[in-house]
Design an enzyme around this catalytic site. Structure first.
Site, PDB file in Angstrom:
ATOM      1  N   CYS A 166      14.137   3.551  -0.338  1.00 61.93           N
ATOM      2  CA  CYS A 166      12.755   3.361   0.201  1.00 61.93           C
ATOM      3  C   CYS A 166      12.966   2.543   1.351  1.00 61.93           C
ATOM      4  CB  CYS A 166      11.897   2.603  -0.543  1.00 61.93           C
ATOM      5  SG  CYS A 166      10.311   2.149   0.128  1.00 61.93           S
ATOM      6  N   ASP A 221     -17.632   5.846  -2.580  1.00 58.03           N
ATOM      7  CA  ASP A 221     -17.925   6.529  -3.717  1.00 58.03           C
ATOM      8  C   ASP A 221     -19.511   6.336  -3.925  1.00 58.03           C
ATOM      9  OD1 ASP A 221     -16.471   4.263  -6.229  1.00 58.03           O
ATOM     10  OD2 ASP A 221     -18.054   4.004  -4.705  1.00 58.03           O
ATOM     11  N   CYS A 253      10.654   0.734   3.187  1.00 57.08           N
ATOM     12  CA  CYS A 253       9.509  -0.189   3.462  1.00 57.08           C
ATOM     13  C   CYS A 253      10.011  -1.410   3.904  1.00 57.08           C
ATOM     14  CB  CYS A 253       8.375   0.088   2.137  1.00 57.08           C
ATOM     15  SG  CYS A 253       8.944  -1.054   0.937  1.00 57.08           S
ATOM     16  N   ASP A 298      -7.709   9.496  -5.039  1.00 55.27           N
ATOM     17  CA  ASP A 298      -7.559   7.991  -4.713  1.00 55.27           C
ATOM     18  C   ASP A 298      -7.282   7.213  -5.969  1.00 55.27           C
ATOM     19  OD1 ASP A 298     -10.809   8.312  -6.080  1.00 55.27           O
ATOM     20  OD2 ASP A 298     -10.210   6.381  -6.215  1.00 55.27           O
ATOM     21  N   HIS A 338       5.154  -2.272  -1.130  1.00 61.78           N
ATOM     22  CA  HIS A 338       6.149  -1.070  -1.536  1.00 61.78           C
ATOM     23  C   HIS A 338       5.197   0.035  -2.230  1.00 61.78           C
ATOM     24  CE1 HIS A 338       9.383   1.277  -3.232  1.00 61.78           C
ATOM     25  NE2 HIS A 338       8.563   1.297  -4.263  1.00 61.78           N
ATOM     26  N   CYS A 345      11.721  -3.295   1.045  1.00 62.02           N
ATOM     27  CA  CYS A 345      12.902  -2.875   0.543  1.00 62.02           C
ATOM     28  C   CYS A 345      13.879  -3.207   1.524  1.00 62.02           C
ATOM     29  CB  CYS A 345      12.952  -1.446   0.287  1.00 62.02           C
ATOM     30  SG  CYS A 345      11.986  -1.003  -1.295  1.00 62.02           S
TER      31      CYS A 345
END
Ligand SMILES: Nc1cc(N)c2c(=O)[nH][nH]c(=O)c2c1
Ligand SMILES: [Zn+2]
Length: 371
Positions: free
Chosen positions: A303, A92, A305, A265, A334, A308
């Protein structure tokens, strides 16, 4: 594809499935970009980011300018090498943090003089200085230097600020000489449709590889953004990426994709993870709740991931209550994985003609309240 080329593969109403080509490879959109403020996405390694499906990482010009400084990062080979991230990086412009973090001293047509929130040292950022910093960092997508008003603002403040942002865009364009980087302009205009359309006309009259909507997620009631987006986003150039800065929750992402936004974002997934708030396909989970004390189940049974697959709510609640660093790491893994999965499924749904169904599925699921 050529550098800066934006290819739309499919549409569903205003929603688009597209690819943006950057110097560090293609970006599949709609895309959520992980915020890496001070050259790190807090609590995650680049390998973990990749494993979660992260494509683009953000860097904050204000923070990196103050510490360690863009000249140091340039000496270390640029921001990609410095943080060991070989994918696209968006930075930015620094204006937003100057207005929100520093003891602002003096703003003029030339730029902004301010004191660092770290040590009180005096600094000055102008469009030219912002471009210099971002080019030194080696950013793939460089944001024009703009003024972002807080909410609420008067019509007079909005009109003066938009006009300044337009003049600062022209100076940013003239100063951004790094051919590998893509310069995005930022549309402002507060929460007023007329001002938004006027700012969009000004900013999008400058031929650039992409355009952002700034001035949201600045304290306004979020429904005002939801109501405005469908009247603004679809009017931005159809053949360029549209980036909604600082947004948002999973629900905000779905609503904004439906309005034609391609890039997002937000610090939300990483920040709330450290505070024990977990996003799931059945709404939010607050891991500190007593009900999870002996709960052997994963954060989200839907999930896949790393967190998880390997840990229980009971263990993650224990880590959170104990203030263990691993708790922040596992919760962040996660939440970032979840955000990336929401976007991956959105891209597939648009491409396969299932967007309406997926949109309605998400809005219903994300609204579920913990029992
Ligand atoms: N929510 C927002 C987050 C941001 N990083 C920015 C920004 O960098 N510039 N301009 C903006 O309007 C803005 C809004
Ligand atoms: Zn998970």
């Amino acid at each position: 594809m050529a550098l800066g080329e934006f290819k739309v593969h499919a549409t569903a109403g205003n929603a688009r499935r597209a690819t943006l080509m950057t110097a560090h490879g293609p970006v599949q959109t709609p895309v959520f970009m992980a915020v890496g403020t001070k050259a790190t996405v807090k609590a995650m390694t680049p390998e973990e980011l990749k494993e979660c499906g992260t494509q683009v990482v953000l860097g904050n010009t204000y923070h990196l300018h103050l510490r360690p400084g863009e000249k140091t990062i340039a000496k270390m080979g640029g921001l990609h090498k410095f943080m060991n991230w070989d994918g696209p990086i968006l930075t930015d412009s620094g204006g937003f943090q100057v207005f929100s973090l520093s003891q602002l001293r003096n703003m003029s047509e030339e730029g902004v003089e301010f004191r660092s929130h770290l040590d009180g040292a005096k600094h000055f950022i102008s469009p030219e200085k912002s471009m210099e910093i971002q080019m030194d960092l080696g950013s793939d997508i460089i944001m024009a230097f703009d003024e972002c008003l807080q909410y609420p603002a008067t019509d007079d403040q909005i009109e003066k600020s938009m006009a300044l942002t337009y003049r600062w865009l022209l100076r940013s364009r003239d100063a951004m000489t790094r051919k590998e980087s893509l310069l995005f302009g930022i549309v402002q205009g507060g929460l007023s449709l007329n001002h938004r359309l006027k700012s969009m006309e000004q900013i999008c009259s400058v031929d650039l590889p992409g355009y952002a909507l700034g001035g949201f997620s600045v304290g306004e009631p979020i429904h005002l953004m939801h109501e405005l987006l469908p009247h603004v986003a679809p009017k931005m150039p159809a053949n360029k990426p549209r980036y909604l800065m600082g947004v948002g929750t999973p629900t905000d992402l779905i609503i904004a994709i439906d309005s034609g936004i391609d890039m997002f974002d937000c610090v939300m997934p990483t920040r709330v993870a450290r505070n024990g708030t977990i996003y799931t396909w059945n709404g939010k989970v607050s891991i500190k709740r007593a009900e999870y004390k002996e709960d052997p189940s994963a954060l989200d049974p839907e999930c896949d991931c790393y967190t998880c697959r390997n840990y229980s709510k009971a263990y993650l609640r224990h880590l959170f209550l104990s203030g263990e660093i691993l708790g922040s790491r596992l919760n962040t893994i996660h939440n970032i994985h979840f955000y990336m999965k929401v976007m991956e499924k959105a891209r597939a749904a648009i491409a396969e003609g299932r967007w309406e169904e997926y949109k309605n599925f998400c809005l219903a699921r994300f609204a579920k309240k913990e029992k």
